[in-house]
Design a protein around this motif. Structure first.
Motif, PDB file in Angstrom:
ATOM      1  N   LEU A 135     -16.451 -15.861 -10.816  1.00  0.00           N
ATOM      2  CA  LEU A 135     -18.597 -15.771 -10.673  1.00  0.00           C
ATOM      3  C   LEU A 135     -18.626 -16.870  -9.797  1.00  0.00           C
ATOM      4  N   VAL A 136     -18.080 -17.980  -9.287  1.00  0.00           N
ATOM      5  CA  VAL A 136     -18.777 -18.273  -8.383  1.00  0.00           C
ATOM      6  C   VAL A 136     -18.508 -18.045  -6.972  1.00  0.00           C
ATOM      7  N   LEU A 137     -17.067 -17.542  -7.295  1.00  0.00           N
ATOM      8  CA  LEU A 137     -16.920 -17.142  -5.601  1.00  0.00           C
ATOM      9  C   LEU A 137     -18.320 -15.355  -5.451  1.00  0.00           C
ATOM     10  N   SER A 138     -17.629 -14.752  -6.379  1.00  0.00           N
ATOM     11  CA  SER A 138     -18.732 -13.594  -6.215  1.00  0.00           C
ATOM     12  C   SER A 138     -19.710 -13.993  -5.826  1.00  0.00           C
ATOM     13  N   LEU A 139     -20.588 -14.773  -6.313  1.00  0.00           N
ATOM     14  CA  LEU A 139     -22.054 -15.432  -5.684  1.00  0.00           C
ATOM     15  C   LEU A 139     -21.962 -15.343  -3.914  1.00  0.00           C
ATOM     16  N   LEU A 140     -21.380 -15.366  -3.308  1.00  0.00           N
ATOM     17  CA  LEU A 140     -21.326 -16.121  -1.968  1.00  0.00           C
ATOM     18  C   LEU A 140     -22.272 -15.293  -1.853  1.00  0.00           C
ATOM     19  N   PRO A 141     -22.170 -14.358  -1.504  1.00  0.00           N
ATOM     20  CA  PRO A 141     -23.149 -13.496  -0.707  1.00  0.00           C
ATOM     21  C   PRO A 141     -24.552 -13.840  -1.702  1.00  0.00           C
ATOM     22  N   GLU A 142     -25.001 -14.240  -1.774  1.00  0.00           N
ATOM     23  CA  GLU A 142     -26.356 -14.558  -2.363  1.00  0.00           C
ATOM     24  C   GLU A 142     -26.391 -16.136  -2.099  1.00  0.00           C
ATOM     25  N   LEU A 143     -25.242 -16.802  -2.510  1.00  0.00           N
ATOM     26  CA  LEU A 143     -25.524 -18.511  -2.384  1.00  0.00           C
ATOM     27  C   LEU A 143     -26.031 -18.659  -0.614  1.00  0.00           C
ATOM     28  N   CYS A 144     -25.419 -17.452   0.081  1.00  0.00           N
ATOM     29  CA  CYS A 144     -24.927 -17.829   1.807  1.00  0.00           C
ATOM     30  C   CYS A 144     -25.931 -16.935   2.808  1.00  0.00           C
ATOM     31  N   ASP A 145     -27.259 -16.280   1.566  1.00  0.00           N
ATOM     32  CA  ASP A 145     -28.125 -15.044   2.573  1.00  0.00           C
ATOM     33  C   ASP A 145     -27.651 -14.344   2.938  1.00  0.00           C
ATOM     34  N   VAL A 146     -25.959 -14.049   3.023  1.00  0.00           N
ATOM     35  CA  VAL A 146     -25.817 -12.878   3.710  1.00  0.00           C
ATOM     36  C   VAL A 146     -25.846 -11.731   4.467  1.00  0.00           C
ATOM     37  N   THR A 147     -26.301 -11.025   3.404  1.00  0.00           N
ATOM     38  CA  THR A 147     -26.864  -9.865   3.307  1.00  0.00           C
ATOM     39  C   THR A 147     -28.300  -9.850   3.286  1.00  0.00           C
ATOM     40  N   ARG A 148     -28.854 -10.810   3.086  1.00  0.00           N
ATOM     41  CA  ARG A 148     -30.294  -9.908   2.907  1.00  0.00           C
ATOM     42  C   ARG A 148     -30.529  -9.465   3.994  1.00  0.00           C
ATOM     43  N   SER A 149     -31.822  -8.685   3.791  1.00  0.00           N
ATOM     44  CA  SER A 149     -32.573  -7.035   5.119  1.00  0.00           C
ATOM     45  C   SER A 149     -33.962  -8.730   6.042  1.00  0.00           C
ATOM     46  N   GLN A 150     -34.325  -9.313   5.555  1.00  0.00           N
ATOM     47  CA  GLN A 150     -35.619  -9.628   5.471  1.00  0.00           C
ATOM     48  C   GLN A 150     -34.983 -11.581   6.109  1.00  0.00           C
ATOM     49  N   ALA A 151     -34.049 -12.130   5.089  1.00  0.00           N
ATOM     50  CA  ALA A 151     -34.317 -13.297   5.968  1.00  0.00           C
ATOM     51  C   ALA A 151     -32.332 -13.500   5.949  1.00  0.00           C
ATOM     52  N   SER A 152     -31.424 -12.817   6.704  1.00  0.00           N
ATOM     53  CA  SER A 152     -30.260 -12.360   7.131  1.00  0.00           C
ATOM     54  C   SER A 152     -30.231 -13.568   8.082  1.00  0.00           C
ATOM     55  N   LEU A 153     -28.637 -14.348   7.734  1.00  0.00           N
ATOM     56  CA  LEU A 153     -28.393 -15.357   9.277  1.00  0.00           C
ATOM     57  C   LEU A 153     -27.930 -14.289  10.121  1.00  0.00           C
ATOM     58  N   TYR A 154     -27.723 -13.009   9.815  1.00  0.00           N
ATOM     59  CA  TYR A 154     -27.858 -12.208  11.347  1.00  0.00           C
ATOM     60  C   TYR A 154     -28.516 -11.216  11.225  1.00  0.00           C
ATOM     61  N   PRO A 155     -29.337 -11.306  11.482  1.00  0.00           N
ATOM     62  CA  PRO A 155     -30.418 -10.073  11.207  1.00  0.00           C
ATOM     63  C   PRO A 155     -30.486  -9.097  12.142  1.00  0.00           C
ATOM     64  N   GLU A 156     -29.873  -9.036  13.687  1.00  0.00           N
ATOM     65  CA  GLU A 156     -29.219  -8.179  14.351  1.00  0.00           C
ATOM     66  C   GLU A 156     -28.141  -7.380  14.369  1.00  0.00           C
ATOM     67  N   SER A 157     -27.369  -7.805  13.036  1.00  0.00           N
ATOM     68  CA  SER A 157     -26.201  -7.213  12.369  1.00  0.00           C
ATOM     69  C   SER A 157     -26.190  -6.020  12.135  1.00  0.00           C
ATOM     70  N   LYS A 158     -25.887  -4.498  11.941  1.00  0.00           N
ATOM     71  CA  LYS A 158     -26.233  -3.822  11.475  1.00  0.00           C
ATOM     72  C   LYS A 158     -25.368  -3.615  10.912  1.00  0.00           C
ATOM     73  N   LEU A 159     -23.924  -3.839  10.136  1.00  0.00           N
ATOM     74  CA  LEU A 159     -23.677  -3.782   8.854  1.00  0.00           C
ATOM     75  C   LEU A 159     -22.167  -5.110   8.174  1.00  0.00           C
ATOM     76  N   ILE A 160     -22.726  -5.704   8.478  1.00  0.00           N
ATOM     77  CA  ILE A 160     -21.847  -6.761   7.529  1.00  0.00           C
ATOM     78  C   ILE A 160     -20.663  -6.440   6.318  1.00  0.00           C
ATOM     79  N   VAL A 161     -19.194  -6.708   7.057  1.00  0.00           N
ATOM     80  CA  VAL A 161     -18.116  -6.541   5.514  1.00  0.00           C
ATOM     81  C   VAL A 161     -17.395  -7.408   5.782  1.00  0.00           C
ATOM     82  N   ASN A 162     -17.499  -7.471   4.316  1.00  0.00           N
ATOM     83  CA  ASN A 162     -16.523  -8.358   4.069  1.00  0.00           C
ATOM     84  C   ASN A 162     -14.978  -8.229   4.158  1.00  0.00           C
TER      85      ASN A 162
END
Length: 224
Positions: A135-162
């Motif tokens: 469960l902790v592991l599955s929360l990584l995208p939210e905990l790291c804000d990696v894929t949020r469209s407006q506040a992503s750590l990588y806003p210039e990206s088109k696509l982020i793949v785990n």
């Protein structure tokens, strides 16, 4: 059944085995040909549509210092300078019983240490229910804000793949009603033809504790 009937039955079974063997020898080559044809067709059509994920690596050096995609080049140049730095510190995220129960329903892992507060209080060494490590592991995208469209750590990206995890350790359990957050450090970066691969060291911290709940080496592929 008399003796002659018995012999006739055995004869029929023997002939059936021969016919089955002959049929198998005739069918197998045809099935293999069909399998090869299907595989060839898949490789030429369907797989070609996802060639994006088979992006070949690019060697960066004095003789090949420029990436063909400007966005990829700029991204790589920026993040290469930050290797070894802490790049993100997340907000605290509450892990309550409802969150644990919903994960248990989704995965089928309903062991009592996660979903039975009454039993856990008396029988568990933790004296309460605890979150699943996954469960902790599955929360990584939210905990790291990696894929949020407006506040992503990588806003210039088109696509982020785990792209995977090189290492996962759960040093300490997360008790129910604990708050956790992610602390992330850039470990390495690698350029590809149309993407950049990033490896992050992530520590999941527990609020009001010096203990670490999870340590992860995460691999992301960033496309532009």
């Amino acid at each position: 059944m008399d003796f002659f009937d018995y012999l006739k039955q055995k004869e029929r079974e023997f002939l059936d085995q021969i016919n089955s063997s002959n049929l198998k020898s005739k069918v197998e080559p045809q099935m293999q040909t069909l399998s090869d044809l299907i595989s060839s067709s898949i490789n030429k059509t369907w797989l070609s549509k996802i060639s994006l994920f088979s992006d070949p690596a690019v060697t960066i050096g004095p003789e090949n210092g420029i990436l063909t995609c400007p966005k990829t080049k700029d991204f790589y140049s920026h993040w290469r300078r930050r290797i070894g730095e802490e790049t993100y510190l997340g907000e605290w995220h509450l892990i309550d019983q409802d969150c644990i129960d919903r994960f248990a329903d989704a995965t089928g892992d309903k062991q009592w240490i996660h979903v039975d507060p009454v039993r856990a209080k008396t029988e568990s060494p933790f004296k309460s229910t605890v979150a699943h490590g996954f469960l902790v592991l599955s929360l990584l995208p939210e905990l790291c804000d990696v894929t949020r469209s407006q506040a992503s750590l990588y806003p210039e990206s088109k696509l982020i793949v785990n792209a995977g995890l090189n290492r996962v350790v759960f040093p300490h359990p997360v008790k129910v009603n604990s708050e956790i957050r992610a602390r992330m450090k850039l470990k390495s970066i690698r350029p590809f033809k149309r993407s950049v691969e990033i490896v992050n060291d992530i520590s999941i911290e527990l609020k009001n504790s010096t203990r670490i709940a999870c340590v992860v080496e995460s691999v992301l592929r960033i496309y532009f």
